[in-house]
Write a protein that holds these residues in place. Structure first.
Motif, PDB file in Angstrom:
ATOM      1  N   LEU A 146       0.811  -1.213   0.000  1.00 28.60           N
ATOM      2  CA  LEU A 146       0.000   0.000   0.000  1.00 28.60           C
ATOM      3  C   LEU A 146       0.846   1.265   0.000  1.00 28.60           C
ATOM      4  CD1 LEU A 146      -2.755   1.329   0.019  1.00 28.60           C
ATOM      5  CD2 LEU A 146      -2.819   1.076   2.509  1.00 28.60           C
ATOM      6  N   GLU A 200       0.897   4.565   5.076  1.00 27.60           N
ATOM      7  CA  GLU A 200      -0.112   3.666   5.630  1.00 27.60           C
ATOM      8  C   GLU A 200      -0.238   3.835   7.143  1.00 27.60           C
ATOM      9  OE1 GLU A 200      -1.359  -1.089   5.490  1.00 27.60           O
ATOM     10  OE2 GLU A 200       0.529  -0.399   4.587  1.00 27.60           O
ATOM     11  N   ALA A 253      -7.243   1.430  10.162  1.00 28.58           N
ATOM     12  CA  ALA A 253      -7.341   0.127   9.515  1.00 28.58           C
ATOM     13  C   ALA A 253      -8.489   0.111   8.505  1.00 28.58           C
ATOM     14  CB  ALA A 253      -7.535  -0.966  10.562  1.00 28.58           C
ATOM     15  N   GLN A 254      -9.592   0.774   8.850  1.00 31.86           N
ATOM     16  CA  GLN A 254     -10.745   0.822   7.953  1.00 31.86           C
ATOM     17  C   GLN A 254     -10.422   1.600   6.688  1.00 31.86           C
ATOM     18  OE1 GLN A 254     -14.272   2.422   9.751  1.00 31.86           O
ATOM     19  NE2 GLN A 254     -15.545   2.145   7.920  1.00 31.86           N
ATOM     20  N   ASP A 255      -9.741   2.752   6.844  1.00 31.88           N
ATOM     21  CA  ASP A 255      -9.374   3.553   5.668  1.00 31.88           C
ATOM     22  C   ASP A 255      -8.374   2.803   4.783  1.00 31.88           C
ATOM     23  OD1 ASP A 255     -11.036   5.635   6.290  1.00 31.88           O
ATOM     24  OD2 ASP A 255      -9.483   6.841   7.262  1.00 31.88           O
ATOM     25  N   ALA A 256      -7.418   2.136   5.397  1.00 30.26           N
ATOM     26  CA  ALA A 256      -6.437   1.371   4.625  1.00 30.26           C
ATOM     27  C   ALA A 256      -7.123   0.277   3.811  1.00 30.26           C
ATOM     28  CB  ALA A 256      -5.393   0.767   5.564  1.00 30.26           C
ATOM     29  N   LYS A 257      -8.071  -0.412   4.395  1.00 31.58           N
ATOM     30  CA  LYS A 257      -8.811  -1.462   3.698  1.00 31.58           C
ATOM     31  C   LYS A 257      -9.591  -0.877   2.523  1.00 31.58           C
ATOM     32  CE  LYS A 257     -12.174  -5.173   4.575  1.00 31.58           C
ATOM     33  NZ  LYS A 257     -13.213  -4.765   3.596  1.00 31.58           N
ATOM     34  N   MET A 258     -10.265   0.253   2.755  1.00 31.29           N
ATOM     35  CA  MET A 258     -11.041   0.902   1.701  1.00 31.29           C
ATOM     36  C   MET A 258     -10.154   1.328   0.542  1.00 31.29           C
ATOM     37  SD  MET A 258     -11.558   4.283   0.534  1.00 31.29           S
ATOM     38  CE  MET A 258     -11.339   5.333   1.974  1.00 31.29           C
ATOM     39  N   LYS A 273      -7.169   0.132  -0.320  1.00 26.27           N
ATOM     40  CA  LYS A 273      -6.680  -1.060  -1.017  1.00 26.27           C
ATOM     41  C   LYS A 273      -7.729  -1.586  -1.987  1.00 26.27           C
ATOM     42  CE  LYS A 273      -3.462  -2.759   2.522  1.00 26.27           C
ATOM     43  NZ  LYS A 273      -3.210  -3.847   3.518  1.00 26.27           N
ATOM     44  N   GLU A 274      -8.987  -1.613  -1.557  1.00 24.83           N
ATOM     45  CA  GLU A 274     -10.062  -2.106  -2.415  1.00 24.83           C
ATOM     46  C   GLU A 274     -10.237  -1.214  -3.639  1.00 24.83           C
ATOM     47  OE1 GLU A 274     -13.420  -2.311   0.148  1.00 24.83           O
ATOM     48  OE2 GLU A 274     -12.836  -4.251   1.016  1.00 24.83           O
ATOM     49  N   ARG A 287      -7.155  -1.767  -5.971  1.00 20.44           N
ATOM     50  CA  ARG A 287      -7.219  -3.071  -6.619  1.00 20.44           C
ATOM     51  C   ARG A 287      -8.285  -3.090  -7.706  1.00 20.44           C
ATOM     52  NH1 ARG A 287      -3.739  -6.854  -7.889  1.00 20.44           N
ATOM     53  NH2 ARG A 287      -4.683  -8.929  -8.038  1.00 20.44           N
ATOM     54  N   GLN A 342     -18.726  -6.105  -6.143  1.00 16.56           N
ATOM     55  CA  GLN A 342     -17.493  -6.452  -5.452  1.00 16.56           C
ATOM     56  C   GLN A 342     -17.095  -7.891  -5.726  1.00 16.56           C
ATOM     57  OE1 GLN A 342     -15.632  -4.346  -3.822  1.00 16.56           O
ATOM     58  NE2 GLN A 342     -14.082  -5.836  -3.197  1.00 16.56           N
TER      59      GLN A 342
END
Length: 268
Positions: free
Chosen positions: A224, A233, A238-243, A245-246, A249, A264
């Motif tokens: 990331l 990062e 953690a929520q923002d990082a996941k969003m 990344k999605e 990707r 999705q």
């Protein structure tokens, strides 16, 4: 390899066209503008001219004319007309092997060109910014422009690459027989270096009877921090990082497969 005795000049046209994409996430509007400005500076017309000059040396060409332009608000273009050098080609220029990085390879060329156009661009809402470079190397003669591919891929940072190679027209041997290709090729992948083959997922779509070869490449590694501009990062929840990344990707897969995903589940 046995040489083909030709009647006059080799009239085959060999065209290499490819798109290189660099993907980035910019959290704020200021970061987005900074990223576009950074790309515009890193790949301005002067830098692109030097890259194409290096390509001409690799494939053994004389530069006849250069036209270049930086654009407002962003992007740049360079077009270079090239012609043959008055030297005999060295052995092995037609073999399926990675090209130099960037030692010289020489060959006869004429009525040829190299072009590059850049397209910095950003998504209006979700923070995604992209940089695309369209590159075209077209030659007439004994050498394949694929010999410059390895150098170009190592010059531009890329997450997704789409490559097209086509041999067009025909040339005649001394007996009058037409030859629609003058070298063996099974895949564009055979012209890539080992580190590139290891770093990317690849798909081939080849039409051998038409001398058309197509390869798509998607970077395997996803870290990331390599995709964040103006932050890291560790500054994200953690929520923002996941969003993020999605989103990244999804952008990469849509470019790689050439279609928009509407659910999705399609990304899995």
């Amino acid at each position: 390899m046995k040489k083909l005795k030709l009647h006059g000049f080799n009239n085959l046209t060999k065209n290499l066209s490819f798109n290189i994409y660099d993907i980035c996430y910019t959290i704020t509007e200021a970061h987005r503008k900074e990223y576009i400005a950074y790309i515009d500076e890193a790949y301005n017309a002067t830098r692109l001219t030097q890259i194409l000059t290096d390509v001409s040396k690799i494939i053994g060409a004389n530069i006849l004319n250069i036209a270049y332009q930086d654009y407002d608000p962003q992007g740049a273009s360079v077009t270079m007309l090239i012609a043959e050098e008055p030297v005999e080609p060295t052995g092995g220029t037609q073999t399926e092997a990675p090209g130099p990085l960037p030692e010289s390879v020489v060959g006869h060329l004429d009525k040829s060109h190299i072009t590059v156009h850049t397209y910095p661009e950003s998504h209006p809402h979700n923070g995604i910014s992209t940089f695309r470079a369209d590159i075209d190397v077209s030659t007439c003669g004994v050498i394949s422009p694929l010999k410059a591919l390895n150098f170009l891929l190592h010059t531009f940072e890329s997450d997704i690459v789409t490559i097209d190679y086509r041999v067009r027209g025909f040339t005649r041997d001394v007996s009058g027989k037409k030859h629609f290709i003058d070298h063996s090729i099974q895949s564009i992948q055979n012209y890539l270096s080992k580190d590139t083959l290891k770093a990317f997922e690849m798909i081939d779509v080849n039409v051998y009877q038409e001398n058309i070869f197509h390869t798509k490449m998607l970077l395997k590694e996803f870290e990331l921090n390599n995709y964040l501009f103006g932050t890291g990062e560790d500054a994200l929840t953690a929520q923002d990082a996941k969003m993020i990344k999605e989103r990244l990707r999804r952008e990469m897969l849509e470019i790689f497969y050439g279609r928009n995903f509407v659910a999705q589940a399609e990304l899995i």
